[in-house]
Motif scaffolding. Structure first.
Motif, mmCIF file in Angstrom:
data_model
loop_
_atom_site.group_PDB
_atom_site.id
_atom_site.type_symbol
_atom_site.label_atom_id
_atom_site.label_comp_id
_atom_site.label_asym_id
_atom_site.label_seq_id
_atom_site.Cartn_x
_atom_site.Cartn_y
_atom_site.Cartn_z
ATOM 1 N N VAL A 43 71.779 86.180 -0.715
ATOM 2 C CA VAL A 43 71.970 85.896 0.716
ATOM 3 C C VAL A 43 72.076 87.201 1.493
ATOM 4 O O VAL A 43 71.458 87.378 2.546
ATOM 5 C CB VAL A 43 73.248 85.045 0.939
ATOM 6 C CG1 VAL A 43 73.504 84.840 2.424
ATOM 7 C CG2 VAL A 43 73.119 83.717 0.225
ATOM 8 N N GLY A 44 72.844 88.150 0.941
ATOM 9 C CA GLY A 44 73.006 89.453 1.577
ATOM 10 C C GLY A 44 71.685 90.191 1.671
ATOM 11 O O GLY A 44 71.368 90.796 2.696
ATOM 12 N N ALA A 45 70.906 90.130 0.582
ATOM 13 C CA ALA A 45 69.611 90.812 0.559
ATOM 14 C C ALA A 45 68.704 90.238 1.642
ATOM 15 O O ALA A 45 68.023 90.974 2.361
ATOM 16 C CB ALA A 45 68.954 90.657 -0.811
ATOM 17 N N PHE A 46 68.731 88.906 1.762
ATOM 18 C CA PHE A 46 67.898 88.232 2.751
ATOM 19 C C PHE A 46 68.329 88.604 4.175
ATOM 20 O O PHE A 46 67.494 88.973 5.018
ATOM 21 C CB PHE A 46 67.983 86.719 2.542
ATOM 22 C CG PHE A 46 66.925 85.959 3.272
ATOM 23 C CD1 PHE A 46 65.603 86.006 2.852
ATOM 24 C CD2 PHE A 46 67.248 85.218 4.397
ATOM 25 C CE1 PHE A 46 64.620 85.316 3.539
ATOM 26 C CE2 PHE A 46 66.268 84.524 5.093
ATOM 27 C CZ PHE A 46 64.953 84.571 4.659
ATOM 28 N N ALA A 47 69.647 88.551 4.409
ATOM 29 C CA ALA A 47 70.176 88.885 5.739
ATOM 30 C C ALA A 47 69.830 90.326 6.111
ATOM 31 O O ALA A 47 69.427 90.610 7.249
ATOM 32 C CB ALA A 47 71.682 88.671 5.777
ATOM 33 N N ALA A 48 69.980 91.243 5.143
ATOM 34 C CA ALA A 48 69.695 92.657 5.401
ATOM 35 C C ALA A 48 68.218 92.856 5.724
ATOM 36 O O ALA A 48 67.869 93.568 6.675
ATOM 37 C CB ALA A 48 70.088 93.504 4.196
#
Lengths: 184, 178
Positions: free
Chosen positions: A76-81
């Motif tokens: 999720v973090g990778a996607f948001a970033a």
């Protein structure tokens, strides 16, 4: 500050917006936002992500964002970033595409562009200084730095080959150190 | 069909461009020749523009190519497909790294990798220094900014802002003759 997908997105959106000069300044921008202001990751971790990001295929700034986002909040973090980082670039081009040639021809824009180019060099220099402190710590790393710099300036060898070569040199050096230790 | 072609072409760029930023260029010029989605001249303009628009060059060009061929949907497809390979590859690599991070050989490798990364960044800086037309006032601006950075740590935005304004002022007064 809490690490939610939204706060990650917001932070990377800011970095993506400030990412002028074609993506080179990703390291100083992320250092300022993630290491100094938010204290989400350490400077060592960021250096590692940048070096890894540069050695994998794709766009370095994007790779670095994905590594960092993953560390902060998994997939999720990778996607948001990634979305946060790419969105400003996307919007800017979609909005400007129609008047692209007029913009390029505008002399005021060219002056600003010339000035920003100098700002980018300064930021790069500061990033190198920071990275140097974290990575060049002994004679071996100094040697790796020197050889890689010369090869990169020479420009005949693909950068990925240089980086992967350094990786193997590091492993090989560790083996040599082990063997020496074994004899003693 | 066009969407599929856009996807395949930019996915291909995402997989094969090592070294980031300008490493995507040969591929992008190649696409210009093969598909005429944009011209080589437009690509060159795009490069100049991407230094004053946010974001990495590769993303800028992909968005532009997608947009000129088939509007906003095309832009979305091209941009997504240049990033998708990174997403997959980075996920695999970071999973593998987490598993072996404590291994001393992996540690030694990563540590050498960091020195190499620092060297590559230095090389980019040196090349930029020699390819930008600094002239006298540019050199003064560069040195002034560096001295400021030694005195006090500042936000990256400070340097970009100051240099943009300085560029506008110096350029408009025609001191550098651009």
């Amino acid at each position: 500050m809490e690490k939610s997908w939204y706060s990650i997105f917001k932070t990377f959106f800011k970095v993506g917006t400030l990412l002028l000069g074609g993506g080179y300044v990703i390291l100083p921008l992320l250092t300022s936002e993630l290491v100094e202001k938010k204290k989400w990751i350490t400077s060592e971790e960021l250096c590692e992500y940048y070096a890894l990001g540069a050695s994998l295929p794709g766009i370095i700034a994007v790779n670095t964002a994905i590594f960092t986002g993953r560390k902060l909040l998994g997939t999720v973090g990778a996607f948001a970033a990634t979305v946060g980082m790419v969105l400003p670039a996307f919007l800017a081009i979609v909005l400007l595409a129609a008047i692209l040639s007029e913009i390029i021809a505008n002399s005021y824009i060219q002056h600003i562009f010339w000035g920003v180019g100098i700002g980018v060099i300064v930021l790069l220099f500061l990033a190198v200084k920071e990275m140097w402190k974290k990575s060049v710590t002994d004679k071996f790393s100094m040697l790796v730095y020197g050889v890689c710099l010369l090869l990169a300036l020479w420009g005949k060898i693909p950068l990925a080959v240089i980086i992967i070569g350094a990786l193997f040199a590091g492993v090989f050096w560790q083996k040599i150190k082990d063997r020496r230790g074994g004899i003693k | 069909m066009l969407y599929l072609k856009l996807f395949l072409q930019f996915f291909h760029v995402g997989v094969f461009s090592f070294g980031g930023g300008y490493a995507t260029l040969p591929f992008l010029y190649d696409i210009a020749e093969k598909y005429h989605w944009y011209s080589a001249k437009q690509l060159t303009d795009m490069l100049a523009l991407s230094s004053i628009t946010p974001g990495p060059v590769g993303v800028n060009v992909a968005t532009f190519a997608g947009y000129t061929t088939s509007g906003i949907l095309g832009a979305l497809i091209a941009t997504t497909s240049i990033i998708l390979p990174s997403f997959i590859i980075v996920t695999i690599v970071s999973k593998a790294l987490d598993k072996f991070r404590t291994n001393k050989y992996v540690k030694a490798g990563i540590s050498a990798l960091k020195s190499a990364g620092c060297a590559l960044l230095s090389a980019v800086g040196i090349k930029l220094l020699f390819t930008s037309n600094l002239h006298l006032f540019g050199t003064i601006l560069l040195i002034a900014l560096l001295i400021m950075s030694f005195i006090k740590k500042r936000d990256p935005l400070f340097y970009l802002g100051v240099s943009a304004v300085a560029g506008l002022v110096i350029g408009s007064l025609n001191w550098i003759g651009v």
